[in-house]
Design a protein around this motif. Structure first.
Motif, PDB file in Angstrom:
ATOM      1  N   GLY A   1       0.695  -1.460  -0.187  1.00 58.49           N
ATOM      2  CA  GLY A   1      -0.133   0.119   0.308  1.00 58.49           C
ATOM      3  C   GLY A   1       0.990   1.763   0.384  1.00 58.49           C
ATOM      4  N   CYS A   2       1.908   1.481   0.239  1.00 61.43           N
ATOM      5  CA  CYS A   2       2.876   2.246  -0.735  1.00 61.43           C
ATOM      6  C   CYS A   2       2.781   2.980  -1.322  1.00 61.43           C
ATOM      7  N   ASN A   3       2.771   4.498  -1.608  1.00 56.87           N
ATOM      8  CA  ASN A   3       3.167   4.455  -3.022  1.00 56.87           C
ATOM      9  C   ASN A   3       3.932   5.034  -3.428  1.00 56.87           C
ATOM     10  N   ARG A   4       4.259   4.431  -4.656  1.00 61.14           N
ATOM     11  CA  ARG A   4       5.742   4.798  -4.849  1.00 61.14           C
ATOM     12  C   ARG A   4       5.344   6.044  -7.021  1.00 61.14           C
ATOM     13  N   PHE A   5       7.140   5.971  -6.837  1.00 57.46           N
ATOM     14  CA  PHE A   5       7.329   7.141  -7.860  1.00 57.46           C
ATOM     15  C   PHE A   5       8.527   7.176  -8.478  1.00 57.46           C
ATOM     16  N   VAL A   6       8.377   6.563  -9.746  1.00 56.87           N
ATOM     17  CA  VAL A   6       9.552   5.612 -10.671  1.00 56.87           C
ATOM     18  C   VAL A   6      10.136   7.185 -11.469  1.00 56.87           C
ATOM     19  N   VAL A   7      11.938   7.604 -10.295  1.00 59.18           N
ATOM     20  CA  VAL A   7      12.527   8.473 -11.435  1.00 59.18           C
ATOM     21  C   VAL A   7      13.212   8.587 -12.446  1.00 59.18           C
ATOM     22  N   GLU A   8      14.053   7.349 -12.527  1.00 59.75           N
ATOM     23  CA  GLU A   8      14.204   5.860 -13.800  1.00 59.75           C
ATOM     24  C   GLU A   8      14.386   4.928 -13.818  1.00 59.75           C
ATOM     25  N   ASP A   9      13.587   4.848 -15.229  1.00 58.64           N
ATOM     26  CA  ASP A   9      13.445   3.316 -15.396  1.00 58.64           C
ATOM     27  C   ASP A   9      14.461   2.600 -16.337  1.00 58.64           C
ATOM     28  N   GLY A  10      15.831   2.467 -16.585  1.00 58.44           N
ATOM     29  CA  GLY A  10      16.875   2.052 -17.907  1.00 58.44           C
ATOM     30  C   GLY A  10      16.432   0.836 -17.942  1.00 58.44           C
ATOM     31  N   ALA A  11      17.311   0.027 -18.541  1.00 60.93           N
ATOM     32  CA  ALA A  11      17.147  -1.287 -19.080  1.00 60.93           C
ATOM     33  C   ALA A  11      18.020  -2.180 -17.868  1.00 60.93           C
ATOM     34  N   ASP A  12      19.070  -1.750 -17.352  1.00 64.64           N
ATOM     35  CA  ASP A  12      19.456  -1.926 -16.310  1.00 64.64           C
ATOM     36  C   ASP A  12      19.518  -1.186 -15.110  1.00 64.64           C
ATOM     37  N   HIS A  13      19.414  -0.756 -15.162  1.00 63.55           N
ATOM     38  CA  HIS A  13      18.974   0.282 -13.691  1.00 63.55           C
ATOM     39  C   HIS A  13      17.769   0.961 -13.760  1.00 63.55           C
ATOM     40  N   VAL A  14      17.176   1.159 -12.336  1.00 62.82           N
ATOM     41  CA  VAL A  14      15.853   1.805 -11.800  1.00 62.82           C
ATOM     42  C   VAL A  14      16.210   2.612 -10.709  1.00 62.82           C
ATOM     43  N   VAL A  15      15.552   3.269 -10.731  1.00 60.60           N
ATOM     44  CA  VAL A  15      15.021   4.772  -9.437  1.00 60.60           C
ATOM     45  C   VAL A  15      13.799   4.514  -8.848  1.00 60.60           C
ATOM     46  N   VAL A  16      13.809   4.109  -7.462  1.00 63.50           N
ATOM     47  CA  VAL A  16      12.124   4.326  -7.755  1.00 63.50           C
ATOM     48  C   VAL A  16      12.580   5.721  -6.199  1.00 63.50           C
ATOM     49  N   GLN A  17      11.392   6.152  -5.317  1.00 66.18           N
ATOM     50  CA  GLN A  17      10.714   7.122  -4.502  1.00 66.18           C
ATOM     51  C   GLN A  17       9.508   6.450  -3.901  1.00 66.18           C
ATOM     52  N   TYR A  18       9.788   6.614  -2.817  1.00 67.10           N
ATOM     53  CA  TYR A  18       8.585   5.139  -2.547  1.00 67.10           C
ATOM     54  C   TYR A  18       7.609   6.070  -1.071  1.00 67.10           C
ATOM     55  N   THR A  19       6.716   6.636  -0.623  1.00 66.69           N
ATOM     56  CA  THR A  19       6.293   6.718   0.393  1.00 66.69           C
ATOM     57  C   THR A  19       4.982   5.926   1.353  1.00 66.69           C
ATOM     58  N   CYS A  20       5.319   5.474   2.302  1.00 66.42           N
ATOM     59  CA  CYS A  20       4.474   4.612   3.514  1.00 66.42           C
ATOM     60  C   CYS A  20       3.703   5.332   4.671  1.00 66.42           C
ATOM     61  N   ARG A  21       2.657   6.092   4.184  1.00 71.92           N
ATOM     62  CA  ARG A  21       1.868   7.096   4.951  1.00 71.92           C
ATOM     63  C   ARG A  21       2.100   6.196   6.293  1.00 71.92           C
ATOM     64  N   GLY A  22       2.332   6.790   6.983  1.00 74.14           N
ATOM     65  CA  GLY A  22       2.567   6.577   8.812  1.00 74.14           C
ATOM     66  C   GLY A  22       3.903   5.960   9.033  1.00 74.14           C
ATOM     67  N   SER A  23       4.748   5.656   7.930  1.00 78.64           N
ATOM     68  CA  SER A  23       6.115   4.414   8.469  1.00 78.64           C
ATOM     69  C   SER A  23       7.130   5.022   7.717  1.00 78.64           C
ATOM     70  N   GLY A  24       7.378   6.075   6.899  1.00 79.70           N
ATOM     71  CA  GLY A  24       8.448   6.515   6.675  1.00 79.70           C
ATOM     72  C   GLY A  24       8.059   6.764   4.853  1.00 79.70           C
ATOM     73  N   TYR A  25       9.469   7.129   4.416  1.00 82.86           N
ATOM     74  CA  TYR A  25      10.040   7.181   3.054  1.00 82.86           C
ATOM     75  C   TYR A  25      10.666   6.510   2.672  1.00 82.86           C
ATOM     76  N   GLY A  26      10.983   6.268   0.970  1.00 86.39           N
ATOM     77  CA  GLY A  26      12.402   5.913   0.695  1.00 86.39           C
ATOM     78  C   GLY A  26      12.461   6.150  -0.455  1.00 86.39           C
ATOM     79  N   ARG A  27      14.231   6.288  -1.324  1.00 88.13           N
ATOM     80  CA  ARG A  27      14.269   6.345  -2.290  1.00 88.13           C
ATOM     81  C   ARG A  27      15.622   4.999  -2.967  1.00 88.13           C
ATOM     82  N   THR A  28      14.864   4.169  -3.603  1.00 84.62           N
ATOM     83  CA  THR A  28      15.782   2.917  -3.954  1.00 84.62           C
ATOM     84  C   THR A  28      16.865   2.967  -5.292  1.00 84.62           C
ATOM     85  N   THR A  29      17.740   2.167  -5.166  1.00 84.08           N
ATOM     86  CA  THR A  29      18.573   2.108  -6.563  1.00 84.08           C
ATOM     87  C   THR A  29      18.635   1.224  -6.782  1.00 84.08           C
TER      88      THR A  29
END
Length: 122
Positions: A60-88
């Motif tokens: 149920g976390c909201n995700r925003f795709v920052v980069e979506d490449g052939a060999d890499h992805v970067v995603v930011q997400y927010t989990c209401r009441g729990s926090g957020y993150g950015r993953t490469t």
């Protein structure tokens, strides 16, 4: 106006699937080795997207795709009441990826830099 009509005529199936690189990873059991402290985590991958929210495993976390490449992805997400993150995630092969994720989990900052390798069945 003509270009708008042409764009509307493109079928959804012809558009590239989001985060396709994660779907190309081997399904099954993976071992994540954290570089900072040498610890390991076992992860069962069904579609590769389990690697995005390592500190926020709830659905149920909201995700925003920052980069979506052939060999890499970067995603930011927010989990209401729990926090957020950015993953490469960078794919070296279908059985080896490099992961870097930072954010806030339950009010505490986190940062994880690691390598995940396919191990076999879950």
């Amino acid at each position: 106006m003509l270009s708008a009509v042409l764009l509307a005529a493109v079928p959804a199936a012809a558009q590239a699937p989001e985060l396709a690189m994660l779907g190309s990873l081997e399904k099954g059991g993976w071992s994540l080795r954290v570089r900072d402290d040498g610890s390991t985590q076992q992860i069962c991958l069904r579609n590769g997207q389990e690697l995005i929210q390592l500190q926020h495993r709830q659905p149920g976390c909201n995700r925003f795709v920052v980069e979506d490449g052939a060999d890499h992805v970067v995603v930011q997400y927010t989990c209401r009441g729990s926090g957020y993150g950015r993953t490469t995630i960078r794919r070296e092969s279908p059985r080896l990826v490099q992961i870097q994720t930072t954010g806030i989990a339950n009010g505490t900052p986190f940062s994880l830099n690691g390598e995940a390798r396919f191990q076999g069945r879950c």
